[in-house]
Motif scaffolding. Structure first.
Motif, PDB file in Angstrom:
ATOM      1  N   ARG A 120       0.802  -1.222   0.000  1.00  0.00           N
ATOM      2  CA  ARG A 120       0.000   0.000   0.000  1.00  0.00           C
ATOM      3  C   ARG A 120       0.836   1.274   0.000  1.00  0.00           C
ATOM      4  O   ARG A 120       0.369   2.320  -0.443  1.00  0.00           O
ATOM      5  N   ASP A 121       2.055   1.200   0.509  1.00  0.00           N
ATOM      6  CA  ASP A 121       2.879   2.406   0.598  1.00  0.00           C
ATOM      7  C   ASP A 121       3.859   2.552  -0.563  1.00  0.00           C
ATOM      8  O   ASP A 121       4.737   3.424  -0.529  1.00  0.00           O
ATOM      9  N   ALA A 122       3.710   1.718  -1.586  1.00  0.00           N
ATOM     10  CA  ALA A 122       4.696   1.718  -2.671  1.00  0.00           C
ATOM     11  C   ALA A 122       4.770   3.071  -3.372  1.00  0.00           C
ATOM     12  O   ALA A 122       5.858   3.611  -3.601  1.00  0.00           O
ATOM     13  N   LEU A 123       3.629   3.650  -3.726  1.00  0.00           N
ATOM     14  CA  LEU A 123       3.653   4.915  -4.474  1.00  0.00           C
ATOM     15  C   LEU A 123       4.072   6.078  -3.582  1.00  0.00           C
ATOM     16  O   LEU A 123       4.719   7.021  -4.045  1.00  0.00           O
ATOM     17  N   ARG A 124       3.697   6.014  -2.305  1.00  0.00           N
ATOM     18  CA  ARG A 124       4.181   7.036  -1.366  1.00  0.00           C
ATOM     19  C   ARG A 124       5.708   7.001  -1.304  1.00  0.00           C
ATOM     20  O   ARG A 124       6.377   8.040  -1.321  1.00  0.00           O
ATOM     21  N   GLY A 147       7.880   8.708 -14.556  1.00  0.00           N
ATOM     22  CA  GLY A 147       7.732   9.383 -13.278  1.00  0.00           C
ATOM     23  C   GLY A 147       6.448  10.177 -13.173  1.00  0.00           C
ATOM     24  O   GLY A 147       5.775  10.169 -12.137  1.00  0.00           O
ATOM     25  N   GLY A 148       6.080  10.871 -14.252  1.00  0.00           N
ATOM     26  CA  GLY A 148       4.855  11.655 -14.226  1.00  0.00           C
ATOM     27  C   GLY A 148       3.628  10.795 -13.975  1.00  0.00           C
ATOM     28  O   GLY A 148       2.736  11.162 -13.203  1.00  0.00           O
ATOM     29  N   MET A 149       3.565   9.632 -14.618  1.00  0.00           N
ATOM     30  CA  MET A 149       2.413   8.748 -14.434  1.00  0.00           C
ATOM     31  C   MET A 149       2.378   8.144 -13.033  1.00  0.00           C
ATOM     32  O   MET A 149       1.306   7.930 -12.462  1.00  0.00           O
ATOM     33  N   ILE A 150       3.551   7.864 -12.469  1.00  0.00           N
ATOM     34  CA  ILE A 150       3.577   7.305 -11.117  1.00  0.00           C
ATOM     35  C   ILE A 150       3.136   8.351 -10.102  1.00  0.00           C
ATOM     36  O   ILE A 150       2.378   8.052  -9.170  1.00  0.00           O
ATOM     37  N   VAL A 151       3.576   9.588 -10.289  1.00  0.00           N
ATOM     38  CA  VAL A 151       3.107  10.664  -9.422  1.00  0.00           C
ATOM     39  C   VAL A 151       1.592  10.826  -9.573  1.00  0.00           C
ATOM     40  O   VAL A 151       0.871  11.036  -8.580  1.00  0.00           O
ATOM     41  N   ALA A 152       1.079  10.711 -10.798  1.00  0.00           N
ATOM     42  CA  ALA A 152      -0.372  10.780 -11.008  1.00  0.00           C
ATOM     43  C   ALA A 152      -1.079   9.669 -10.245  1.00  0.00           C
ATOM     44  O   ALA A 152      -2.157   9.883  -9.669  1.00  0.00           O
ATOM     45  N   GLY A 153      -0.481   8.471 -10.224  1.00  0.00           N
ATOM     46  CA  GLY A 153      -1.070   7.369  -9.470  1.00  0.00           C
ATOM     47  C   GLY A 153      -1.124   7.664  -7.988  1.00  0.00           C
ATOM     48  O   GLY A 153      -2.129   7.373  -7.310  1.00  0.00           O
ATOM     49  N   ARG A 154      -0.059   8.239  -7.450  1.00  0.00           N
ATOM     50  CA  ARG A 154      -0.055   8.604  -6.026  1.00  0.00           C
ATOM     51  C   ARG A 154      -1.069   9.709  -5.753  1.00  0.00           C
ATOM     52  O   ARG A 154      -1.766   9.694  -4.724  1.00  0.00           O
ATOM     53  N   LEU A 155      -1.178  10.660  -6.673  1.00  0.00           N
ATOM     54  CA  LEU A 155      -2.166  11.728  -6.546  1.00  0.00           C
ATOM     55  C   LEU A 155      -3.577  11.139  -6.459  1.00  0.00           C
ATOM     56  O   LEU A 155      -4.400  11.566  -5.623  1.00  0.00           O
ATOM     57  N   LEU A 156      -3.850  10.150  -7.293  1.00  0.00           N
ATOM     58  CA  LEU A 156      -5.157   9.491  -7.259  1.00  0.00           C
ATOM     59  C   LEU A 156      -5.409   8.823  -5.912  1.00  0.00           C
ATOM     60  O   LEU A 156      -6.525   8.875  -5.385  1.00  0.00           O
ATOM     61  N   GLU A 157      -4.387   8.204  -5.358  1.00  0.00           N
ATOM     62  CA  GLU A 157      -4.543   7.571  -4.048  1.00  0.00           C
ATOM     63  C   GLU A 157      -4.910   8.593  -2.985  1.00  0.00           C
ATOM     64  O   GLU A 157      -5.778   8.350  -2.136  1.00  0.00           O
ATOM     65  N   VAL A 158      -4.259   9.745  -3.019  1.00  0.00           N
ATOM     66  CA  VAL A 158      -4.477  10.768  -1.996  1.00  0.00           C
ATOM     67  C   VAL A 158      -5.888  11.355  -2.089  1.00  0.00           C
ATOM     68  O   VAL A 158      -6.583  11.515  -1.077  1.00  0.00           O
ATOM     69  N   THR A 160      -8.588  10.095  -3.544  1.00  0.00           N
ATOM     70  CA  THR A 160      -9.694   9.126  -3.433  1.00  0.00           C
ATOM     71  C   THR A 160      -9.642   8.317  -2.145  1.00  0.00           C
ATOM     72  O   THR A 160     -10.643   7.677  -1.774  1.00  0.00           O
ATOM     73  N   GLY A 161      -8.475   8.288  -1.497  1.00  0.00           N
ATOM     74  CA  GLY A 161      -8.321   7.459  -0.307  1.00  0.00           C
ATOM     75  C   GLY A 161      -8.282   5.972  -0.615  1.00  0.00           C
ATOM     76  O   GLY A 161      -8.492   5.142   0.271  1.00  0.00           O
ATOM     77  N   THR A 162      -7.978   5.628  -1.864  1.00  0.00           N
ATOM     78  CA  THR A 162      -7.997   4.235  -2.318  1.00  0.00           C
ATOM     79  C   THR A 162      -6.660   3.866  -2.933  1.00  0.00           C
ATOM     80  O   THR A 162      -6.146   4.611  -3.773  1.00  0.00           O
ATOM     81  N   PRO A 163      -6.068   2.731  -2.554  1.00  0.00           N
ATOM     82  CA  PRO A 163      -4.811   2.317  -3.201  1.00  0.00           C
ATOM     83  C   PRO A 163      -4.987   2.182  -4.708  1.00  0.00           C
ATOM     84  O   PRO A 163      -6.051   1.762  -5.182  1.00  0.00           O
ATOM     85  N   PHE A 164      -3.941   2.511  -5.455  1.00  0.00           N
ATOM     86  CA  PHE A 164      -4.044   2.504  -6.912  1.00  0.00           C
ATOM     87  C   PHE A 164      -4.557   1.177  -7.475  1.00  0.00           C
ATOM     88  O   PHE A 164      -5.440   1.183  -8.337  1.00  0.00           O
ATOM     89  N   PRO A 165      -4.051   0.000  -7.040  1.00  0.00           N
ATOM     90  CA  PRO A 165      -4.561  -1.252  -7.626  1.00  0.00           C
ATOM     91  C   PRO A 165      -6.061  -1.421  -7.423  1.00  0.00           C
ATOM     92  O   PRO A 165      -6.781  -1.886  -8.327  1.00  0.00           O
ATOM     93  N   ASP A 166      -6.553  -1.050  -6.243  1.00  0.00           N
ATOM     94  CA  ASP A 166      -7.992  -1.167  -5.976  1.00  0.00           C
ATOM     95  C   ASP A 166      -8.784  -0.180  -6.816  1.00  0.00           C
ATOM     96  O   ASP A 166      -9.882  -0.486  -7.308  1.00  0.00           O
TER      97      ASP A 166
END
Length: 460
Positions: A120-124, A147-158, A160-166
């Motif tokens: 769960r903390d991978a993108l953080r 890098g830009g897409m990974i930061v976007a994934g972390r942004l989505l987690e923050v 939505t409060g949902t881990p990226f895979p979920d």
């Protein structure tokens, strides 16, 4: 279109070029064809089947962009908001906007940054470990950005409060009808799944990869999503249908789909097609192909959507050389099936180009490219410079052990544009125009940037 036409081309190429297995699918005007050939894993002898899963690789970037735009439609994200509004510890710059992340115009210098973290903390962990180095000011240039897409994934987690895979499962896989897609090796092992292969340096025969996937930190850029040809066809059909999936569920608004197809940056050079949002916009004559290809350890995928002709094409081959077959099939579909006239990209070479502005050393994250002159041609030497033992281990596994390529010669096409020596010029009319190299922003007789494969390096 018949299965036999696809099968014949696939079988001929695979058997002549040591590609163990290949699977491809075409949707056109209401008809769908999926063809599989060969072996999914040479270690087990498992056959490549029509429903065999594979790593999406960077095709995932279009899925990640779709997730971002779903949140924009809900008012949770603003494309013109600075990333630091949601990620206050983001160090790459307070001028990088959400839009820059998904249009590859962010300048984040981290394309070979592979933090080894699971869960769960991978993108953080990824974002926390990013440095402040950038290749250019946001919006100034275009450079393919993991890098830009990974930061976007972390942004989505923050937000939505949902881990990226979920989130990917809930917001894309489920509404699109991607019933055989997952984000983990633990899930993929429960069904037929292909692995990548590399040529054995002694026999040149394919050997299985020593690592199946990249770390979880690379999920939103393409490290972990896995699925089938049918699943990617369903996703492509969703974008054909202006955001409505084959299940009948609306995934994106028509306006969001249109914004992904819009040109957001154009380097105006043949080797770097215009960039949409998530999609790369390849011009083939007067027809635009929305495309993204994806490398995984020893494998390569592709997804192409042609809205003007109601066509989706997707494929996976389990060696990197399979991209040549993907290019062949795409061109065949465009010319023979759709009647598209493909323009000549390079008509001739220009031996009189002054080479001196391009000579020098160019760098990006853990990569050095030395450019010199040999026999009237440019000669490039690429050197991988790992930041630490962990980075070296992950990249070496991803590259199949080969991290140092022999010097490559390039011949001038025109000032600032070069072709790899020895290739027929019509090679570059298709998807493989990415093999061309360009140089940009010449100041005081020296180019400031080199672009190869869509990625920028900056003069040291």
């Amino acid at each position: 279109m018949t299965d036999n036409e696809l099968r014949e081309q696939i079988a001929t190429y695979c058997e002549s070029n040591n590609v163990p297995g290949f699977v491809a699918g075409v949707y056109h005007a209401g008809e769908q064809t999926v063809v599989a050939h060969g072996i999914a894993n040479v270690a087990t002898g498992a056959a490549m089947r029509e429903d065999t899963g594979f790593l999406f690789g960077s095709v995932t970037k279009v899925l990640t962009t779709t997730l971002v735009l779903r949140q924009v439609e809900r008012g949770v994200l603003d494309l013109d908001a600075p990333v630091v509004e949601h990620l206050p510890d983001f160090t790459a710059g307070d001028r990088i906007l959400v839009r820059h992340l998904v249009t590859h115009t962010n300048g984040i210098d981290a394309d070979l940054y592979f933090p080894d973290e699971k869960g769960r903390d991978a993108l953080r962990t990824y974002v926390d470990g990013l440095g402040s180095d950038t290749l250019f000011e946001p919006g100034e240039q275009l450079s393919y950005s993991n890098g830009g897409m990974i930061v976007a994934g972390r942004l989505l987690e923050v937000v939505t409060g949902t881990p990226f895979p979920d989130l990917l499962q809930r917001e894309v896989y489920a509404p699109v009808g991607m019933t055989n897609s997952s984000t983990s090796a633990e899930q993929a092992i429960l069904r037929s799944t292909a692995i990548g292969h590399f040529p054995d340096p002694r026999t040149r025969r394919p050997r299985p990869t020593g690592v199946f996937m990249l770390p979880d930190t690379w999920g939103p850029a393409g490290g972990t999503p896995i699925g089938t040809v049918a699943d990617l066809l369903a996703f492509g059909r969703t974008h054909l249908a202006n955001g409505v999936s084959p299940t009948g569920e609306r995934v994106l608004s028509a306006a969001s789909v249109a914004s992904m197809r819009q040109v957001w940056h154009d380097m105006r050079t043949p080797n770097v097609p215009p960039m949409g949002m998530g999609w790369v916009l390849y011009p083939f004559g007067d027809t635009t192909v929305l495309a993204m290809s994806g490398a995984s350890p020893g494998g390569v995928s592709i997804l192409c959507v042609v809205p003007e002709h109601d066509l989706v094409f997707t494929a996976f081959g389990n060696t990197s050389g399979a991209i040549m077959l993907q290019d062949q099939l795409l061109r065949w579909l465009l010319t023979e099936r759709l009647g598209v006239r493909i323009s000549t990209m390079i008509a001739d070479l220009d031996p009189d180009v002054d080479l001196t502005p391009y000579v020098g050393t160019y760098r990006s994250n853990q990569l050095r490219i030395d450019v010199g002159i040999a026999d009237g041609q440019l000669e490039e030497s690429v050197t991988y410079e790992p930041a630490d033992e962990s980075q070296e281990r992950i990249f070496t596994n991803f590259a199949g052990g080969a991290t140092q390529a022999p010097p490559q010669r390039y011949v001038p096409v025109r000032p600032g544009l070069f072709a790899p020596a020895g290739y027929p010029l019509d090679t570059f009319d298709g998807y493989l125009r990415l093999l061309l190299v360009s140089f940009h922003d010449v100041r005081d007789g020296q180019a400031r940037f080199r672009n190869g494969g869509g990625r920028l390096t900056r003069r040291a």
